[in-house]
Scaffold this motif. Structure first.
Motif, PDB file in Angstrom:
ATOM      1  N   ASP B  86       0.949  -1.243  -0.005  1.00 34.92           N
ATOM      2  CA  ASP B  86       0.019  -0.425   0.082  1.00 34.92           C
ATOM      3  C   ASP B  86       0.789   1.400  -0.171  1.00 34.92           C
ATOM      4  O   ASP B  86       0.394   2.362  -0.244  1.00 34.92           O
ATOM      5  N   SER B  87       2.029   1.206   0.223  1.00 33.05           N
ATOM      6  CA  SER B  87       2.936   2.148   0.166  1.00 33.05           C
ATOM      7  C   SER B  87       3.033   2.868  -1.247  1.00 33.05           C
ATOM      8  O   SER B  87       3.340   2.359  -2.235  1.00 33.05           O
ATOM      9  N   ALA B  88       2.800   4.354  -0.922  1.00 28.07           N
ATOM     10  CA  ALA B  88       2.419   5.078  -2.315  1.00 28.07           C
ATOM     11  C   ALA B  88       2.276   6.263  -2.071  1.00 28.07           C
ATOM     12  O   ALA B  88       2.196   6.923  -0.728  1.00 28.07           O
ATOM     13  N   VAL B  89       2.232   7.162  -2.981  1.00 27.34           N
ATOM     14  CA  VAL B  89       1.714   8.638  -2.734  1.00 27.34           C
ATOM     15  C   VAL B  89       0.314   8.538  -3.418  1.00 27.34           C
ATOM     16  O   VAL B  89      -0.070   8.252  -4.494  1.00 27.34           O
ATOM     17  N   TYR B  90      -0.586   9.115  -2.498  1.00 27.33           N
ATOM     18  CA  TYR B  90      -1.944   9.034  -2.611  1.00 27.33           C
ATOM     19  C   TYR B  90      -2.571  10.537  -2.872  1.00 27.33           C
ATOM     20  O   TYR B  90      -2.155  11.691  -2.056  1.00 27.33           O
ATOM     21  N   LEU B  91      -2.983  10.587  -4.046  1.00 34.57           N
ATOM     22  CA  LEU B  91      -3.347  11.986  -4.809  1.00 34.57           C
ATOM     23  C   LEU B  91      -4.928  12.253  -4.772  1.00 34.57           C
ATOM     24  O   LEU B  91      -5.560  11.241  -5.109  1.00 34.57           O
ATOM     25  N   CYS B  92      -5.161  13.233  -4.366  1.00 33.18           N
ATOM     26  CA  CYS B  92      -6.711  13.679  -4.560  1.00 33.18           C
ATOM     27  C   CYS B  92      -6.859  14.753  -5.665  1.00 33.18           C
ATOM     28  O   CYS B  92      -5.915  15.492  -5.608  1.00 33.18           O
ATOM     29  N   ALA B  93      -8.008  14.984  -6.085  1.00 30.20           N
ATOM     30  CA  ALA B  93      -8.168  15.751  -7.489  1.00 30.20           C
ATOM     31  C   ALA B  93      -9.548  16.238  -7.335  1.00 30.20           C
ATOM     32  O   ALA B  93     -10.493  15.452  -7.010  1.00 30.20           O
ATOM     33  N   SER B  94      -9.901  17.293  -7.787  1.00 36.29           N
ATOM     34  CA  SER B  94     -11.213  17.587  -8.022  1.00 36.29           C
ATOM     35  C   SER B  94     -11.438  18.410  -8.955  1.00 36.29           C
ATOM     36  O   SER B  94     -10.262  18.959  -9.788  1.00 36.29           O
TER      37      SER B  94
END
Lengths: 113, 113
Positions: B86-94
């Motif tokens: 699960d190690s990762a960069v989690y990105l949110c966008a709108s």
């Protein structure tokens, strides 16, 4: 399966010259394409897009070309500047209902003075 | 600033623990997306919220992943019983609506030890 492919993980260009970043896709249902630019520790930033009804879209130093028959698009940066050094992601989507953006793995561009 | 914000910026957790990642979208944007970027990979779509509609969860990799969006604004991505993959960069966008360009936050770097 990688539906959007950026086969060059990196590209080095001298300042003032042209940078050409390439992207190939496999899904013929894609009809809208975007390029995003990403600096370290920041989220991707929208750069330029193109609809499948066009074969070229230009915005200042940035031009995107689309070749639908070859399922290929490219981003041209002219003239390249050191501040353009970043990772560039190609993305594609369909236009019916919600279609998620499908991203390539990115190309790291380094523009040297 | 009026951009997408995410917290925390970095999260280190032990395998098996639960984590919550938060996203504050741009005010007025009705669409919200979660992506993750694993090392050397492109952005991988996870989940999409549009207004009051049922979310599109088609990208969630397992039932350990869930997300909610309260009041049509803030969103929380929850990962239960975290694993090293699960190690990762989690990105949110709108975006203003589902068809418009997406604006990304800076991401949360998750490291599972």
């Amino acid at each position: 399966d990688q539906q959007v492919k950026q086969n060059s993980p990196s590209l080095s260009v001298q300042e003032g010259r042209i940078s050409i970043l390439n992207c190939d896709y496999t899904n013929s249902m894609f009809d809208y394409f975007l390029w995003y630019k990403k600096y370290p520790a920041e989220g991707p930033t929208f750069l330029i897009s193109i609809s499948s009804i066009k074969d070229k879209n230009e915005d200042g130093r940035f031009t995107v070309f689309l070749n639908k028959s070859a399922k290929h698009l490219s981003l041209h940066i002219v003239p390249s500047q050191p501040g353009d050094s970043a990772v560039y992601f190609c993305a594609a989507k369909g236009n019916t209902g919600f279609q998620k953006l499908v991203f390539g793995t990115g190309t790291r561009l380094l523009v040297s003075p | 600033g009026a951009g997408v914000s995410q917290s925390p910026s970095n999260k280190v957790t032990e395998k098996g623990k639960d984590v919550e990642l938060r996203c504050d979208p741009i005010s007025g944007h009705t669409a919200l997306y979660w992506y993750r970027q694993s090392l050397g990979q492109g952005l991988e779509f996870l989940i999409y919220f549009q207004g009051n509609s049922a979310p599109d969860k088609s990208g969630l990799p397992s039932d350990r992943f869930s997300a909610e969006r309260t009041g049509g604004s803030v969103s929380t991505l929850t990962i239960q019983r975290t694993q090293q993959e699960d190690s990762a960069v989690y990105l949110c966008a709108s975006s203003r609506d589902r068809g418009y360009e997406q604006y990304f936050g800076p991401g949360t770097r998750l490291t599972v030890t």
